[in-house]
Motif scaffolding. Structure first.
Motif, PDB file in Angstrom:
ATOM      1  N   ASN A  41      31.818  -4.051  59.667  1.00  0.00           N
ATOM      2  CA  ASN A  41      31.725  -5.368  58.466  1.00  0.00           C
ATOM      3  C   ASN A  41      31.976  -4.752  57.492  1.00  0.00           C
ATOM      4  O   ASN A  41      31.363  -4.664  56.784  1.00  0.00           O
ATOM      5  N   TYR A  42      33.254  -4.521  56.821  1.00  0.00           N
ATOM      6  CA  TYR A  42      33.811  -4.278  55.801  1.00  0.00           C
ATOM      7  C   TYR A  42      34.774  -5.932  55.342  1.00  0.00           C
ATOM      8  O   TYR A  42      35.808  -5.942  55.561  1.00  0.00           O
ATOM      9  N   GLY A  43      34.386  -6.116  54.259  1.00  0.00           N
ATOM     10  CA  GLY A  43      35.260  -7.519  53.684  1.00  0.00           C
ATOM     11  C   GLY A  43      35.317  -7.721  52.549  1.00  0.00           C
ATOM     12  O   GLY A  43      34.799  -6.733  51.467  1.00  0.00           O
ATOM     13  N   ARG A  44      36.330  -8.012  52.041  1.00  0.00           N
ATOM     14  CA  ARG A  44      36.600  -8.906  50.357  1.00  0.00           C
ATOM     15  C   ARG A  44      36.451 -10.479  50.153  1.00  0.00           C
ATOM     16  O   ARG A  44      37.233 -11.138  51.001  1.00  0.00           O
ATOM     17  N   ALA A  45      35.671 -10.861  49.543  1.00  0.00           N
ATOM     18  CA  ALA A  45      35.533 -12.214  49.738  1.00  0.00           C
ATOM     19  C   ALA A  45      36.245 -12.832  48.432  1.00  0.00           C
ATOM     20  O   ALA A  45      35.452 -12.504  47.488  1.00  0.00           O
ATOM     21  N   HIS A  46      36.823 -13.637  48.060  1.00  0.00           N
ATOM     22  CA  HIS A  46      37.536 -14.656  47.198  1.00  0.00           C
ATOM     23  C   HIS A  46      36.431 -16.431  46.636  1.00  0.00           C
ATOM     24  O   HIS A  46      37.230 -17.430  47.293  1.00  0.00           O
ATOM     25  N   VAL A  47      35.582 -15.620  46.763  1.00  0.00           N
ATOM     26  CA  VAL A  47      34.104 -17.522  46.925  1.00  0.00           C
ATOM     27  C   VAL A  47      33.815 -17.477  45.261  1.00  0.00           C
ATOM     28  O   VAL A  47      32.725 -18.530  45.055  1.00  0.00           O
ATOM     29  N   GLU A  48      33.889 -16.768  44.673  1.00  0.00           N
ATOM     30  CA  GLU A  48      33.190 -17.298  43.320  1.00  0.00           C
ATOM     31  C   GLU A  48      33.899 -18.163  42.663  1.00  0.00           C
ATOM     32  O   GLU A  48      35.310 -17.509  42.155  1.00  0.00           O
ATOM     33  N   PRO A  49      33.674 -19.333  42.076  1.00  0.00           N
ATOM     34  CA  PRO A  49      34.266 -19.895  40.669  1.00  0.00           C
ATOM     35  C   PRO A  49      34.189 -19.236  39.663  1.00  0.00           C
ATOM     36  O   PRO A  49      33.420 -17.872  38.873  1.00  0.00           O
ATOM     37  N   ARG A  50      35.875 -19.465  39.155  1.00  0.00           N
ATOM     38  CA  ARG A  50      35.608 -18.566  37.703  1.00  0.00           C
ATOM     39  C   ARG A  50      35.983 -19.509  36.640  1.00  0.00           C
ATOM     40  O   ARG A  50      36.397 -20.533  36.341  1.00  0.00           O
ATOM     41  N   ALA A  51      35.950 -19.148  35.608  1.00  0.00           N
ATOM     42  CA  ALA A  51      35.951 -19.185  34.103  1.00  0.00           C
ATOM     43  C   ALA A  51      37.303 -19.921  33.811  1.00  0.00           C
ATOM     44  O   ALA A  51      37.772 -19.018  33.680  1.00  0.00           O
ATOM     45  N   THR A  52      37.118 -21.524  34.004  1.00  0.00           N
ATOM     46  CA  THR A  52      38.843 -22.019  33.310  1.00  0.00           C
ATOM     47  C   THR A  52      38.728 -22.423  31.808  1.00  0.00           C
ATOM     48  O   THR A  52      37.157 -23.021  31.475  1.00  0.00           O
ATOM     49  N   PRO A  53      39.543 -22.955  30.979  1.00  0.00           N
ATOM     50  CA  PRO A  53      39.159 -23.989  30.317  1.00  0.00           C
ATOM     51  C   PRO A  53      38.640 -25.333  30.574  1.00  0.00           C
ATOM     52  O   PRO A  53      38.062 -25.446  29.661  1.00  0.00           O
ATOM     53  N   HIS A  54      38.367 -25.660  31.495  1.00  0.00           N
ATOM     54  CA  HIS A  54      38.775 -27.121  32.496  1.00  0.00           C
ATOM     55  C   HIS A  54      37.625 -26.435  33.136  1.00  0.00           C
ATOM     56  O   HIS A  54      36.635 -27.288  33.711  1.00  0.00           O
ATOM     57  N   GLN A  55      36.733 -26.018  33.822  1.00  0.00           N
ATOM     58  CA  GLN A  55      35.174 -25.089  33.995  1.00  0.00           C
ATOM     59  C   GLN A  55      34.948 -23.853  33.540  1.00  0.00           C
ATOM     60  O   GLN A  55      35.018 -23.064  33.172  1.00  0.00           O
ATOM     61  N   ARG A  56      33.189 -24.092  33.893  1.00  0.00           N
ATOM     62  CA  ARG A  56      32.039 -23.093  33.408  1.00  0.00           C
ATOM     63  C   ARG A  56      31.716 -23.024  35.098  1.00  0.00           C
ATOM     64  O   ARG A  56      30.925 -23.519  35.191  1.00  0.00           O
ATOM     65  N   VAL A  57      31.234 -21.700  34.684  1.00  0.00           N
ATOM     66  CA  VAL A  57      30.488 -20.882  35.941  1.00  0.00           C
ATOM     67  C   VAL A  57      29.055 -20.999  35.594  1.00  0.00           C
ATOM     68  O   VAL A  57      28.944 -19.776  33.991  1.00  0.00           O
ATOM     69  N   LEU A  58      28.089 -21.688  35.954  1.00  0.00           N
ATOM     70  CA  LEU A  58      26.568 -21.709  35.816  1.00  0.00           C
ATOM     71  C   LEU A  58      25.661 -20.407  35.773  1.00  0.00           C
ATOM     72  O   LEU A  58      25.001 -19.871  35.263  1.00  0.00           O
ATOM     73  N   SER A  59      26.050 -20.234  37.065  1.00  0.00           N
ATOM     74  CA  SER A  59      25.480 -20.130  37.699  1.00  0.00           C
ATOM     75  C   SER A  59      25.810 -19.097  39.583  1.00  0.00           C
ATOM     76  O   SER A  59      26.608 -20.162  40.241  1.00  0.00           O
ATOM     77  N   HIS A  60      25.673 -18.214  40.393  1.00  0.00           N
ATOM     78  CA  HIS A  60      27.077 -17.957  41.166  1.00  0.00           C
ATOM     79  C   HIS A  60      26.042 -16.927  41.781  1.00  0.00           C
ATOM     80  O   HIS A  60      25.753 -15.708  41.426  1.00  0.00           O
ATOM     81  N   GLU A  61      25.905 -16.869  43.144  1.00  0.00           N
ATOM     82  CA  GLU A  61      25.246 -15.868  44.164  1.00  0.00           C
ATOM     83  C   GLU A  61      25.935 -15.672  45.671  1.00  0.00           C
ATOM     84  O   GLU A  61      26.201 -16.363  46.143  1.00  0.00           O
ATOM     85  N   VAL A  62      26.264 -14.771  46.184  1.00  0.00           N
ATOM     86  CA  VAL A  62      26.717 -14.537  47.477  1.00  0.00           C
ATOM     87  C   VAL A  62      25.510 -13.703  47.928  1.00  0.00           C
ATOM     88  O   VAL A  62      24.704 -13.141  48.255  1.00  0.00           O
ATOM     89  N   VAL A  63      25.121 -14.240  49.402  1.00  0.00           N
ATOM     90  CA  VAL A  63      23.899 -14.352  49.937  1.00  0.00           C
ATOM     91  C   VAL A  63      24.996 -13.878  51.733  1.00  0.00           C
ATOM     92  O   VAL A  63      25.642 -14.617  52.611  1.00  0.00           O
ATOM     93  N   VAL A  64      24.533 -12.796  52.189  1.00  0.00           N
ATOM     94  CA  VAL A  64      25.139 -12.436  53.190  1.00  0.00           C
ATOM     95  C   VAL A  64      24.825 -11.538  54.374  1.00  0.00           C
ATOM     96  O   VAL A  64      23.204 -11.720  54.395  1.00  0.00           O
ATOM     97  N   ASP A  65      24.455 -12.581  55.685  1.00  0.00           N
ATOM     98  CA  ASP A  65      23.149 -12.075  57.012  1.00  0.00           C
ATOM     99  C   ASP A  65      23.988 -11.732  57.972  1.00  0.00           C
ATOM    100  O   ASP A  65      25.252 -12.964  58.438  1.00  0.00           O
ATOM    101  N   PRO A  66      23.892 -10.197  58.112  1.00  0.00           N
ATOM    102  CA  PRO A  66      23.095  -9.848  57.921  1.00  0.00           C
ATOM    103  C   PRO A  66      23.106  -8.843  57.224  1.00  0.00           C
ATOM    104  O   PRO A  66      24.301  -8.803  56.158  1.00  0.00           O
TER     105      PRO A  66
END
Length: 326
Positions: A41-66
């Motif tokens: 399985n090979y994939g690309r995910a756009h799931v991380e919130p991005r920093a913008t003038p109206h948004q701060r990203v304090l933390s982010h993690e992607v967890v994949v199972d298996p």
């Protein structure tokens, strides 16, 4: 036309202090079940919130199972963060979890910028002063081609000398009224022409319609993906429910953003007939959905193997007493 008024334009005022920022815990789960075991399985995910003038990203993690053989981060041409993953073992289920902590501030726009005639926001008026970040969003794209039906919609809204803020409010109201939200009417392969003909679709479709109408007027418009606030749940994303009457929460959501001189990028959500506010979390933007799907990839398995997809999203406010930055 709708009996409901067009949404109010969120303008800055001197006598009204800005609202406090809102902290959210965001959990996005994408789960594939395969009818037969697959080997890669090979994939690309756009799931991380991005920093913008109206948004701060304090933390982010992607967890994949298996557990993946490879999990790497990447930043694309438009500044979006994405994650590449490779699962190289036999499996019958793939879970991709995205966990984030973000802070979203209020969006308000200057009255001068939002009251200028829309013609002064068009690329022809800007000339060489058009910001480089807007150039890609002026032209047709694979999922938002030039169509006569989109131009007709545009001409109904962008009338001579009308203030740009009124145009955007009217476009939001018109799409919300003239198009019916129907999760069974379209798929990710449905075309803009299909949606304009049927007048049915989902947030992705309505966003494409809005982008097409704005570009037809000669303005820059981009497709935005993200999430809506949900109700709290003890079961996490899988147990979340929509908050209030917002359409499209507890799943991925989409809207559009328009470049306005003197105001910047102004975001509108035709699905919910509103300007984007603190109920929204932004993950990525591009020319259309094809640039920023939440997850796409290639699966290696037996011929004719099928899969089912489940998606769940939780965007839950963090109580102020526990929302200190990490």
């Amino acid at each position: 036309m709708s009996e409901n008024p067009d949404p109010m334009i969120p303008l800055r005022t001197e006598d009204e202090p800005p609202a406090e920022a809102v902290d959210y815990r965001v959990h996005h789960l994408t789960r594939y079940h395969y009818a037969k075991p697959v080997s890669r399985n090979y994939g690309r995910a756009h799931v991380e919130p991005r920093a913008t003038p109206h948004q701060r990203v304090l933390s982010h993690e992607v967890v994949v199972d298996p557990s993946p053989a490879r999990l790497t981060a990447h930043t694309d041409f438009y500044g979006n963060s994405s994650t590449y993953l490779l699962v190289d073992d036999v499996h019958e289920r793939l879970d991709v979890h995205s966990h984030a902590h973000v802070t979203v501030s209020e969006r308000r726009y200057g009255a001068e910028g939002m009251s200028r005639p829309w013609e002064q926001c068009a690329s022809d008026h800007w000339g060489q002063l058009l910001p480089a970040e807007g150039i890609d969003f002026l032209h047709p794209s694979p999922r938002v081609p030039t169509l006569a039906a989109a131009r007709e919609l545009s001409e109904a809204v962008f009338t001579p000398e009308r203030p740009i803020g009124e145009c955007l409010a009217a476009l939001t109201g018109l799409i919300h009224t003239d198009f019916t939200y129907d999760s069974y009417a379209t798929t990710v392969t449905s075309t803009l022409q299909d949606v304009l003909a049927a007048r049915h679709g989902v947030c992705q479709d309505f966003s494409h319609v809005g982008v097409a109408a704005v570009r037809a007027a000669g303005l820059a418009a981009r497709y935005v993906s993200g999430y809506l606030r949900t109700a709290p749940s003890a079961e996490g994303a899988l147990g979340t429910q929509p908050a209030g009457e917002m359409i499209g929460s507890a799943a991925s959501h989409a809207w559009l953003s328009v470049l306005v001189p003197g105001a910047g990028w102004v975001d509108i959500d035709p699905t919910n007939r509103t300007f984007v506010d603190q109920r929204f979390v932004t993950t990525a933007w591009g020319r259309d959905y094809g640039d920023v799907p939440p997850l796409k990839g290639i699966v290696v398995g037996p011929p004719g193997a099928t899969s089912t997809l489940d998606v769940a999203v939780g965007v839950v406010p963090v109580p102020s007493e526990t929302s200190a930055p990490e």
